[in-house]
Motif scaffolding. Structure first.
Motif, PDB file in Angstrom:
ATOM      1  N   GLU A 177      -5.461   7.496  -0.359  1.00 28.53           N
ATOM      2  CA  GLU A 177      -6.787   6.894  -0.150  1.00 28.53           C
ATOM      3  C   GLU A 177      -6.892   5.493  -0.748  1.00 28.53           C
ATOM      4  O   GLU A 177      -7.953   4.871  -0.730  1.00 28.53           O
ATOM      5  CB  GLU A 177      -7.887   7.802  -0.722  1.00 28.53           C
ATOM      6  N   THR A 178      -5.771   4.969  -1.268  1.00 29.48           N
ATOM      7  CA  THR A 178      -5.794   3.671  -1.953  1.00 29.48           C
ATOM      8  C   THR A 178      -4.893   2.666  -1.240  1.00 29.48           C
ATOM      9  O   THR A 178      -3.738   2.960  -0.941  1.00 29.48           O
ATOM     10  CB  THR A 178      -5.304   3.832  -3.408  1.00 29.48           C
ATOM     11  N   TYR A 225      -6.509  -3.251  -5.688  1.00 32.69           N
ATOM     12  CA  TYR A 225      -6.564  -1.844  -5.293  1.00 32.69           C
ATOM     13  C   TYR A 225      -7.952  -1.577  -4.730  1.00 32.69           C
ATOM     14  O   TYR A 225      -8.956  -1.958  -5.347  1.00 32.69           O
ATOM     15  CB  TYR A 225      -6.337  -0.932  -6.501  1.00 32.69           C
ATOM     16  N   SER A 236       0.810  -1.228   0.000  1.00 36.30           N
ATOM     17  CA  SER A 236       0.000   0.000   0.000  1.00 36.30           C
ATOM     18  C   SER A 236       0.839   1.273   0.000  1.00 36.30           C
ATOM     19  O   SER A 236       0.296   2.372  -0.143  1.00 36.30           O
ATOM     20  CB  SER A 236      -0.929   0.007   1.211  1.00 36.30           C
ATOM     21  N   PRO A 286     -10.286   1.112  -1.531  1.00 34.81           N
ATOM     22  CA  PRO A 286     -10.217   2.219  -0.566  1.00 34.81           C
ATOM     23  C   PRO A 286      -9.594   1.745   0.744  1.00 34.81           C
ATOM     24  O   PRO A 286      -9.780   0.589   1.153  1.00 34.81           O
ATOM     25  CB  PRO A 286     -11.684   2.608  -0.355  1.00 34.81           C
ATOM     26  N   LEU A 339      -3.209  -1.322  -1.435  1.00 37.24           N
ATOM     27  CA  LEU A 339      -2.796  -2.265  -2.469  1.00 37.24           C
ATOM     28  C   LEU A 339      -2.270  -3.539  -1.808  1.00 37.24           C
ATOM     29  O   LEU A 339      -1.341  -3.489  -0.998  1.00 37.24           O
ATOM     30  CB  LEU A 339      -1.714  -1.638  -3.365  1.00 37.24           C
ATOM     31  N   ARG A 352      -3.979   9.821  -5.835  1.00 36.07           N
ATOM     32  CA  ARG A 352      -4.920   9.030  -5.029  1.00 36.07           C
ATOM     33  C   ARG A 352      -4.183   8.104  -4.056  1.00 36.07           C
ATOM     34  O   ARG A 352      -4.787   7.176  -3.498  1.00 36.07           O
ATOM     35  CB  ARG A 352      -5.794   8.177  -5.954  1.00 36.07           C
ATOM     36  N   SER A 353      -2.893   8.315  -3.879  1.00 36.29           N
ATOM     37  CA  SER A 353      -2.063   7.375  -3.112  1.00 36.29           C
ATOM     38  C   SER A 353      -2.570   7.170  -1.687  1.00 36.29           C
ATOM     39  O   SER A 353      -2.637   6.035  -1.200  1.00 36.29           O
ATOM     40  CB  SER A 353      -0.614   7.856  -3.065  1.00 36.29           C
ATOM     41  N   GLU A 384      -0.508   5.894  -6.447  1.00 35.44           N
ATOM     42  CA  GLU A 384      -1.509   5.790  -7.524  1.00 35.44           C
ATOM     43  C   GLU A 384      -1.937   7.185  -7.954  1.00 35.44           C
ATOM     44  O   GLU A 384      -2.382   7.980  -7.121  1.00 35.44           O
ATOM     45  CB  GLU A 384      -2.740   5.007  -7.046  1.00 35.44           C
TER      46      GLU A 384
END
Length: 367
Positions: A144-145, A202, A53, A204, A147, A141-142, A57
């Motif tokens: 809030e995303t 990916y 994570s 939220p 991974l 968007r890093s 992004e």
């Protein structure tokens, strides 16, 4: 001193008494959960679950998005259909590498870029600096995303038990934007960084607990184990997948790193094309090669490589391969010494030890 950043999965690390976290580019990330060797072996033979994570992004949207990305990246974005991803690079005008990344085509004028964690700010600024006056919007968007990566020969079976989309239907570098996995809507992508089959998810950040617990529960019958940065590094190294800052940098071009396949010199102009074209025509001055130690010793990053009294390069990554039990390295050397079988010397703790150039990648799935 700034506090280290943490991913939404940080709270779950403590469930593993042998887990150990380190500072990785400003993030507090697990180097291991149960042991690097065990986790490496799990991914090669069964499956591993990676929290990645910390990666960045960016969304690139608008009527001019494709033209813009063609200008910024080395690969041909025009070849992507909706639901396809490609590996690519951002380059400086002199051919050096800003970063390597994945480009996802979500739809007409909608793309997601996935960049290295240590380069998020630099990459965003680079992309921002080259935005046209209109027609393209860039959004980070890093934060809030999240991974997660499920990697290994059992990955498809595990995902199939918890996904609304049949993973068998996804080819490598294809994805489903709105799959439901463990009750969470995710972008499900058949990609990874281990040399094995696998998937990246990916979602939220508030879905962290549901996904982590759901995947581990579904994977328990298939040998799924959490895996840290240590195994991620040894796995990608065996498969000769580059790590930015080692095999790629502002001073190392994609062609020197052996990534010419992802540099489409025949497409419209892109940043760095002229320099890379000249490099290709004149022959790259340096090459990334595999080396194996003949004498006893483990090659490590930045150890100098010699022929006679002349230093001709250095190790970019090296270790004892957990899969092959051989002391191996990747080295960036003068191209004249890159032929397989060439004998070289690596300086390890002040001693010159014999090594030879060998074929890389060292490991290929099903070989």
């Amino acid at each position: 001193m700034n506090a280290l950043k943490r991913t939404p999965f940080f709270a779950f690390y403590s469930a593993y008494p042998e887990s150990r976290s380190i500072d990785f580019g400003g993030w507090e990330l697990p180097v291991q959960f149960t042991g690097i060797q065990k986790e490496h072996e799990a991914v090669r033979s069964r499956a591993g679950l990676f929290d990645v994570s910390h990666m960045g992004e960016f969304m690139v949207t608008g009527s001019g998005a494709e033209t813009y990305l063609q200008h910024m990246t080395t690969n041909d974005v025009g070849r992507l259909a909706d639901g396809q991803a490609q590996y690519s690079l951002l380059c400086y005008p002199d051919g050096g590498t800003v970063d390597d990344l994945l480009v996802y085509r979500l739809g007409e004028g909608r793309y997601m870029l996935v960049v290295n964690a240590s380069n998020i700010d630099k990459d965003y600024q680079w992309l921002q600096d080259h935005l046209p006056e209109s027609g393209v919007e860039l959004t980070d968007r890093s934060e809030e995303t999240l991974l997660l990566a499920v990697q290994g020969p059992h990955a498809q079976q595990i995902i199939s038990e918890v996904s609304s989309v049949a993973p068998a239907g996804l080819k490598p570098f294809h994805f489903a934007e709105r799959a439901v996995v463990c009750g969470v809507e995710v972008l499900l992508s058949r990609t990874g960084y281990t040399g094995e089959d696998g998937f990246e998810l990916y979602a939220p950040v508030d879905a962290a607990e549901k996904l982590w617990n759901g995947l581990l529960e579904a994977g328990s019958a298939h040998g799924l184990t959490p895996a840290g940065l240590g195994a991620r590094d040894t796995l990608r190294f065996e498969a000769k997948l580059p790590l930015y800052g080692q095999e790629l940098s502002k001073d190392i071009s994609p062609l020197e790193a052996g990534l010419g396949f992802f540099v489409k010199l025949d497409k419209a102009d892109f940043i760095g094309r002229e320099a890379l074209l000249a490099q290709k025509e004149q022959g790259v001055p340096r090459r990334l090669v595999g080396i194996e130690m003949i004498d006893r010793g483990i090659p490590r990053s930045h150890y100098p490589v010699y022929t006679g009294e002349q230093q001709i390069g250095e190790i970019t990554t090296g270790t004892q391969s957990p899969t092959l039990k051989r002391n191996l390295g990747l080295a960036l050397v003068d191209a004249r010494y890159g032929e397989i079988g060439t004998e070289l010397e690596v300086e390890i703790r002040g001693k010159r030890l014999k090594a030879a150039v060998v074929k890389a990648p060292f490991y290929k799935k099903n070989s």
